[in-house]
Design a protein around this motif. Structure first.
Motif, PDB file in Angstrom:
ATOM      1  N   ILE A  93      24.722  45.100  -4.510  1.00  0.00           N
ATOM      2  CA  ILE A  93      23.273  45.188  -4.704  1.00  0.00           C
ATOM      3  C   ILE A  93      22.886  44.251  -5.840  1.00  0.00           C
ATOM      4  CG2 ILE A  93      21.359  46.708  -5.366  1.00  0.00           C
ATOM      5  CD1 ILE A  93      23.139  49.026  -4.244  1.00  0.00           C
ATOM      6  N   THR A  94      21.818  43.496  -5.649  1.00  0.00           N
ATOM      7  CA  THR A  94      21.319  42.615  -6.710  1.00  0.00           C
ATOM      8  C   THR A  94      19.896  43.026  -7.077  1.00  0.00           C
ATOM      9  OG1 THR A  94      20.675  40.983  -5.014  1.00  0.00           O
ATOM     10  CG2 THR A  94      22.782  40.655  -6.126  1.00  0.00           C
ATOM     11  N   MET A  95      19.606  42.963  -8.380  1.00  0.00           N
ATOM     12  CA  MET A  95      18.264  43.299  -8.881  1.00  0.00           C
ATOM     13  C   MET A  95      17.930  42.272  -9.949  1.00  0.00           C
ATOM     14  SD  MET A  95      15.805  45.310  -8.403  1.00  0.00           S
ATOM     15  CE  MET A  95      14.375  46.127  -9.053  1.00  0.00           C
ATOM     16  N   ASN A 110      29.190  29.853  -9.619  1.00  0.00           N
ATOM     17  CA  ASN A 110      30.063  31.022  -9.790  1.00  0.00           C
ATOM     18  C   ASN A 110      29.415  32.237  -9.141  1.00  0.00           C
ATOM     19  OD1 ASN A 110      32.473  32.049 -10.642  1.00  0.00           O
ATOM     20  ND2 ASN A 110      31.918  32.205 -12.800  1.00  0.00           N
ATOM     21  N   SER A 111      29.003  32.029  -7.898  1.00  0.00           N
ATOM     22  CA  SER A 111      28.109  32.980  -7.224  1.00  0.00           C
ATOM     23  C   SER A 111      28.842  33.911  -6.264  1.00  0.00           C
ATOM     24  CB  SER A 111      27.059  32.194  -6.440  1.00  0.00           C
ATOM     25  OG  SER A 111      27.687  31.447  -5.405  1.00  0.00           O
ATOM     26  N   ILE A 112      28.079  34.834  -5.717  1.00  0.00           N
ATOM     27  CA  ILE A 112      28.602  35.792  -4.747  1.00  0.00           C
ATOM     28  C   ILE A 112      29.230  35.090  -3.553  1.00  0.00           C
ATOM     29  CG2 ILE A 112      27.904  37.528  -3.038  1.00  0.00           C
ATOM     30  CD1 ILE A 112      25.752  38.442  -5.051  1.00  0.00           C
ATOM     31  N   LEU A 113      28.520  34.119  -2.977  1.00  0.00           N
ATOM     32  CA  LEU A 113      28.983  33.507  -1.734  1.00  0.00           C
ATOM     33  C   LEU A 113      30.176  32.576  -1.924  1.00  0.00           C
ATOM     34  CD1 LEU A 113      25.611  32.875   0.151  1.00  0.00           C
ATOM     35  CD2 LEU A 113      27.189  34.811   0.323  1.00  0.00           C
ATOM     36  N   ARG A 114      30.560  32.315  -3.170  1.00  0.00           N
ATOM     37  CA  ARG A 114      31.789  31.553  -3.430  1.00  0.00           C
ATOM     38  C   ARG A 114      33.032  32.380  -3.118  1.00  0.00           C
ATOM     39  NH1 ARG A 114      31.224  25.953  -4.449  1.00  0.00           N
ATOM     40  NH2 ARG A 114      29.158  25.672  -5.402  1.00  0.00           N
ATOM     41  N   LYS A 115      32.912  33.718  -3.272  1.00  0.00           N
ATOM     42  CA  LYS A 115      34.088  34.579  -3.121  1.00  0.00           C
ATOM     43  C   LYS A 115      33.857  35.748  -2.169  1.00  0.00           C
ATOM     44  CE  LYS A 115      36.757  32.557  -6.254  1.00  0.00           C
ATOM     45  NZ  LYS A 115      38.091  32.018  -5.954  1.00  0.00           N
ATOM     46  N   VAL A 116      32.727  35.775  -1.498  1.00  0.00           N
ATOM     47  CA  VAL A 116      32.380  36.937  -0.682  1.00  0.00           C
ATOM     48  C   VAL A 116      33.390  37.144   0.440  1.00  0.00           C
ATOM     49  CG1 VAL A 116      30.901  35.708   0.990  1.00  0.00           C
ATOM     50  CG2 VAL A 116      30.419  38.105   0.384  1.00  0.00           C
ATOM     51  N   LYS A 117      33.680  38.424   0.726  1.00  0.00           N
ATOM     52  CA  LYS A 117      34.585  38.779   1.819  1.00  0.00           C
ATOM     53  C   LYS A 117      33.787  38.924   3.113  1.00  0.00           C
ATOM     54  CE  LYS A 117      35.939  42.262  -0.732  1.00  0.00           C
ATOM     55  NZ  LYS A 117      36.627  43.487  -1.220  1.00  0.00           N
ATOM     56  N   LYS A 118      34.418  38.589   4.218  1.00  0.00           N
ATOM     57  CA  LYS A 118      33.743  38.725   5.511  1.00  0.00           C
ATOM     58  C   LYS A 118      33.372  40.189   5.734  1.00  0.00           C
ATOM     59  CE  LYS A 118      35.819  34.751   7.851  1.00  0.00           C
ATOM     60  NZ  LYS A 118      34.588  33.964   7.762  1.00  0.00           N
ATOM     61  N   GLY A 119      32.166  40.391   6.254  1.00  0.00           N
ATOM     62  CA  GLY A 119      31.705  41.742   6.516  1.00  0.00           C
ATOM     63  C   GLY A 119      31.006  42.406   5.352  1.00  0.00           C
ATOM     64  N   THR A 120      30.944  41.732   4.216  1.00  0.00           N
ATOM     65  CA  THR A 120      30.291  42.317   3.046  1.00  0.00           C
ATOM     66  C   THR A 120      28.796  42.512   3.300  1.00  0.00           C
ATOM     67  OG1 THR A 120      31.884  41.389   1.478  1.00  0.00           O
ATOM     68  CG2 THR A 120      29.718  41.946   0.607  1.00  0.00           C
ATOM     69  N   LEU A 121      28.282  43.667   2.849  1.00  0.00           N
ATOM     70  CA  LEU A 121      26.855  43.958   2.934  1.00  0.00           C
ATOM     71  C   LEU A 121      26.207  43.603   1.603  1.00  0.00           C
ATOM     72  CD1 LEU A 121      24.389  45.191   4.375  1.00  0.00           C
ATOM     73  CD2 LEU A 121      25.100  47.420   3.472  1.00  0.00           C
ATOM     74  N   LEU A 122      25.221  42.713   1.644  1.00  0.00           N
ATOM     75  CA  LEU A 122      24.523  42.239   0.453  1.00  0.00           C
ATOM     76  C   LEU A 122      23.086  42.739   0.511  1.00  0.00           C
ATOM     77  CD1 LEU A 122      25.807  38.556   0.689  1.00  0.00           C
ATOM     78  CD2 LEU A 122      26.735  40.361  -0.779  1.00  0.00           C
ATOM     79  N   ILE A 123      22.684  43.505  -0.490  1.00  0.00           N
ATOM     80  CA  ILE A 123      21.338  44.078  -0.529  1.00  0.00           C
ATOM     81  C   ILE A 123      20.626  43.557  -1.769  1.00  0.00           C
ATOM     82  CG2 ILE A 123      19.977  46.198  -0.604  1.00  0.00           C
ATOM     83  CD1 ILE A 123      22.446  47.673   0.503  1.00  0.00           C
ATOM     84  N   ASP A 124      19.561  42.805  -1.561  1.00  0.00           N
ATOM     85  CA  ASP A 124      18.810  42.250  -2.688  1.00  0.00           C
ATOM     86  C   ASP A 124      17.528  43.044  -2.904  1.00  0.00           C
ATOM     87  OD1 ASP A 124      18.070  40.505  -4.776  1.00  0.00           O
ATOM     88  OD2 ASP A 124      16.769  39.419  -3.389  1.00  0.00           O
ATOM     89  N   SER A 125      17.453  43.717  -4.065  1.00  0.00           N
ATOM     90  CA  SER A 125      16.276  44.523  -4.383  1.00  0.00           C
ATOM     91  C   SER A 125      15.301  43.801  -5.308  1.00  0.00           C
ATOM     92  CB  SER A 125      16.712  45.855  -5.003  1.00  0.00           C
ATOM     93  OG  SER A 125      17.278  46.690  -4.020  1.00  0.00           O
ATOM     94  N   SER A 126      15.534  42.525  -5.550  1.00  0.00           N
ATOM     95  CA  SER A 126      14.596  41.718  -6.327  1.00  0.00           C
ATOM     96  C   SER A 126      13.301  41.545  -5.532  1.00  0.00           C
ATOM     97  CB  SER A 126      15.192  40.333  -6.602  1.00  0.00           C
ATOM     98  OG  SER A 126      16.555  40.406  -6.945  1.00  0.00           O
TER      99      SER A 126
END
Length: 328
Positions: A93-95, A110-126
């Motif tokens: 979750i990002t805020m 140095n971001s999330i998508l540099r190391k994200v695993k397949k199938g990861t759920l990303l929820i942006d509450s910004s």
């Protein structure tokens, strides 16, 4: 023998019940895998703390290390970067304060998508530009991850009490997985449609909120200038057709209500610079869709002026104080 059989049968039933309890417990524990949380500001910290209260291990980071201490003291694991969080959690979750912050956290060096695993759920509450949410969804999909926008309605108080409203946009099949986490932090979770629709709903809500607060501040200011007691005027408004959230729940006049920013020199709550930002999104969207928003445009102008006059870090209800000073 019958007694022995009955004893065995009762033992078997008890054993089965015990096995069922173990299986239920295992399923519950399985669902409580670590959750990543990025952005530990005034809203993010209480939101992440509510995940901890609901039994979710939290792995978190923030651009400002000093912002992490409070959550660390509550039991969260603190890491140095979004990429490190993405290595250890498959629900994040990002805020964050603005569109550029979201772009950097999801796609920067140095971001999330540099190391994200397949199938990861990303929820942006910004609360950001809907177009940026759509861009992040495309970038996430290329990495095998799923991105959903879930901006919130409700301020710091609602975040602390887990009474936020989440407005969710994204793939409908992933909504239940998102809802599991969001209900730990909010009282209402609403599915709005495809990616970006949550942001669209939030922009519309905040435009109306700004217009309503500006109208309430003007009305209260006029009444006071006409010699009315502010508490009496608020009481009259709240039993009449002028009643609104800004008058009965978040009144902008000092001394009328307790427990709101106007009772604390406009500290806390939803700061003016963020309201100006959201109104800017509404203005841009209205321009691109050729939708007239005369009152929204006026509210945007007022809040931008307030930012230039030193109100940036005061709650947006300080528009009452701004109008008083303008007319002094």
């Amino acid at each position: 023998m019958a007694a022995l059989f009955r004893g065995y049968r009762n033992f078997y039933k008890r054993s089965n019940k015990h096995v069922e309890l173990i299986l239920v417990s295992c399923r519950s524990m399985a669902s409580k895998t670590p959750v990543g949380f990025i952005g530990l500001g005034n809203m993010g910290t209480p939101m992440a703390r509510n995940l901890l209260k609901n039994g979710y291990p939290v792995i978190a980071t923030d651009a400002f290390p000093e912002s992490c201490k409070e959550l660390q003291d509550s039991g969260a694991q603190i890491l140095d970067s979004p990429a490190e969080v993405a290595e250890k959690a498959d629900r994040i979750i990002t805020m964050l304060p603005s569109s550029p912050n979201v772009i950097e956290v999801y796609t920067g060096s140095n971001s999330i998508l540099r190391k994200v695993k397949k199938g990861t759920l990303l929820i942006d509450s910004s609360t950001i530009d809907p177009a940026v949410s759509k861009e992040m969804a495309v970038a996430a999909e290329k990495m095998g991850a799923v991105f959903m926008d879930a901006p919130v309605s409700g301020g710091v108080g609602a975040a602390s009490l887990a009474k936020l409203t989440f407005l969710v946009g994204g793939v409908e099949e992933e909504y239940n997985a998102a809802q599991e986490l969001l209900t730990c932090m909010g009282a209402n979770v609403v599915y709005c449609g495809q990616v970006g629709s949550g942001q669209a709903a939030k922009i519309c809500n905040n435009m109306l909120l700004a217009i309503g607060m500006l109208g309430t501040a003007e009305t209260m200011n006029l009444g006071i200038r006409l010699g009315l007691d502010p508490k009496l005027l608020a009481k009259i408004l709240n039993m009449s057709s002028g009643r609104c959230w800004s008058s009965d729940t978040y009144n902008p006049v000092p001394g009328v209500m307790e427990g709101v920013p106007s009772a604390n020199n406009y500290q806390g709550g939803f700061i003016t610079t963020l309201m100006a930002k959201d109104l800017g999104f509404a203005q841009n969207t209205a321009t691109s869709t050729r939708t007239p928003i005369p009152l929204g445009s006026l509210a945007h102008q007022v809040y931008r002026t307030m930012c230039a006059r030193g109100y940036s870090n005061k709650d947006f209800s300080s528009v009452f104080q701004f109008l008083r000073e303008e007319g002094a």
